[in-house]
Design a protein around this motif. Structure first.
Motif, PDB file in Angstrom:
ATOM      1  N   ARG A   1       9.303   5.212   4.622  1.00  0.00           N
ATOM      2  CA  ARG A   1       8.958   6.588   4.221  1.00  0.00           C
ATOM      3  C   ARG A   1       9.933   7.035   3.147  1.00  0.00           C
ATOM      4  NH1 ARG A   1       5.615  10.196   5.513  1.00  0.00           N
ATOM      5  NH2 ARG A   1       4.959   9.196   7.451  1.00  0.00           N
TER       6      ARG A   1
ATOM      7  N   TYR B   1       0.843  -1.184   0.000  1.00  0.00           N
ATOM      8  CA  TYR B   1       0.000   0.000   0.000  1.00  0.00           C
ATOM      9  C   TYR B   1       0.882   1.240   0.000  1.00  0.00           C
ATOM     10  CZ  TYR B   1      -4.229  -2.636   1.136  1.00  0.00           C
ATOM     11  OH  TYR B   1      -5.294  -3.494   1.100  1.00  0.00           O
TER      12      TYR B   1
ATOM     13  N   LEU C   1       3.648   0.946   2.658  1.00  0.00           N
ATOM     14  CA  LEU C   1       3.297  -0.011   3.696  1.00  0.00           C
ATOM     15  C   LEU C   1       3.161  -1.405   3.109  1.00  0.00           C
ATOM     16  CD1 LEU C   1       0.508   2.147   5.346  1.00  0.00           C
ATOM     17  CD2 LEU C   1       2.636   1.491   6.474  1.00  0.00           C
TER      18      LEU C   1
ATOM     19  N   MET D   1       4.510   7.170   2.298  1.00  0.00           N
ATOM     20  CA  MET D   1       4.824   6.015   3.134  1.00  0.00           C
ATOM     21  C   MET D   1       4.392   4.777   2.375  1.00  0.00           C
ATOM     22  SD  MET D   1       5.857   4.859   6.170  1.00  0.00           S
ATOM     23  CE  MET D   1       5.447   5.859   7.595  1.00  0.00           C
TER      24      MET D   1
ATOM     25  N   PHE E   1       0.187  -4.924   9.426  1.00  0.00           N
ATOM     26  CA  PHE E   1       1.033  -4.013   8.675  1.00  0.00           C
ATOM     27  C   PHE E   1       2.436  -3.965   9.272  1.00  0.00           C
ATOM     28  CE2 PHE E   1      -1.358  -1.753   5.479  1.00  0.00           C
ATOM     29  CZ  PHE E   1      -2.672  -1.905   5.863  1.00  0.00           C
ATOM     30  N   GLY E   2       3.398  -3.734   8.403  1.00  0.00           N
ATOM     31  CA  GLY E   2       4.739  -3.412   8.849  1.00  0.00           C
ATOM     32  C   GLY E   2       4.816  -1.934   9.225  1.00  0.00           C
ATOM     33  N   SER E   3       5.992  -1.524   9.659  1.00  0.00           N
ATOM     34  CA  SER E   3       6.181  -0.141  10.107  1.00  0.00           C
ATOM     35  C   SER E   3       6.270   0.841   8.955  1.00  0.00           C
ATOM     36  CB  SER E   3       7.453  -0.039  10.952  1.00  0.00           C
ATOM     37  OG  SER E   3       7.339  -0.842  12.110  1.00  0.00           O
TER      38      SER E   3
END
Lengths: 112, 112
Positions: free
Chosen positions: A108, A35, A91, A89, A103-105
């Protein structure tokens, strides 16, 4: 279960350069999603894999974007010839055939 | 693109009050509904999922779904300052591989 891992956490690149992000899903999750989220917006779907097969791609995923998931494990998302509009970002999420993503962190990306 | 609509807020409630967050969706074949919480600079975190009409309670959170009205809501009882975040509504269906379609999110501020 160490969660979904993404690397790098932050990336600053010059316009026109290529970048590659990596996602390591939860090991037993066969579905993997990418995403993109910009400020003030919800995440926008880019693509998803079931095992190693890329089964769906959003029209947001222009031909400058490519994603792979060799052997159904980790995944990479590459952006070629980056543009300032790619700043966001990115994701990654994974799941089983049941519901509910993890979700992962995120990574960015800033294109300057 | 099927729409998921949320009031962007901010919604401000005093500590201890009930926060009510609303979401409407346009795709009638949507099957699964989720609420994610996202703190600033962090990735979304799943807090509730609901799949059939009615209410689903989990601790201080209650999700409500009305498929006829294409409406899903999230109630947060005894709101705490730590609940201050953006709440994202997401819907999916099996036709899209369970890819999530997110709203833009509602910003919630719980004031002490």
């Amino acid at each position: 279960d160490t969660g979904v891992s993404q690397d790098p956490r932050h990336k600053i690149t010059k316009r026109g350069q290529n970048v590659t992000f990596r996602c390591d899903p939860i090991s037993e999750h066969n579905r993997l999603y990418w995403y993109r989220q910009t400020l003030g917006q919800g995440p926008e779907f880019l693509t998803y894999f079931q095992n190693e097969a890329q089964l769906e791609k959003s029209r947001l995923l222009s031909d400058r974007f490519s994603a792979e998931r060799p052997k159904g494990s980790f995944s990479t998302l590459e952006i070629q010839r980056t543009e300032q509009g790619d700043s966001a970002m990115y994701l990654c999420a994974s799941s089983t055939a049941a519901y509910g993503y993890t979700f992962g962190s995120g990574t960015r990306l800033t294109v300057v | 693109q099927k729409e998921v609509e949320q009031n962007s807020g901010p919604l401000s409630v005093p500590e201890g009050a009930i926060a009510s967050l609303n979401c409407t969706y346009s795709d009638r074949v949507s099957q699964s509904f989720f609420w994610y919480r996202q703190y600033s600079g962090k990735s979304p975190e799943l807090i509730m999922s609901i799949y059939s009409n009615g209410d689903k309670e989990d601790g201080r959170f209650t999700a409500q779904l009305n498929k006829a009205s294409q409406y899903v809501s999230l109630l947060i009882r005894d709101s705490q300052p730590s609940d201050s975040a953006t709440y994202l509504c997401a819907v999916s269906n099996s036709n899209s591989g369970y890819a999530l379609n997110f709203g833009k999110g509602t910003s919630l501020l719980v004031t002490p």
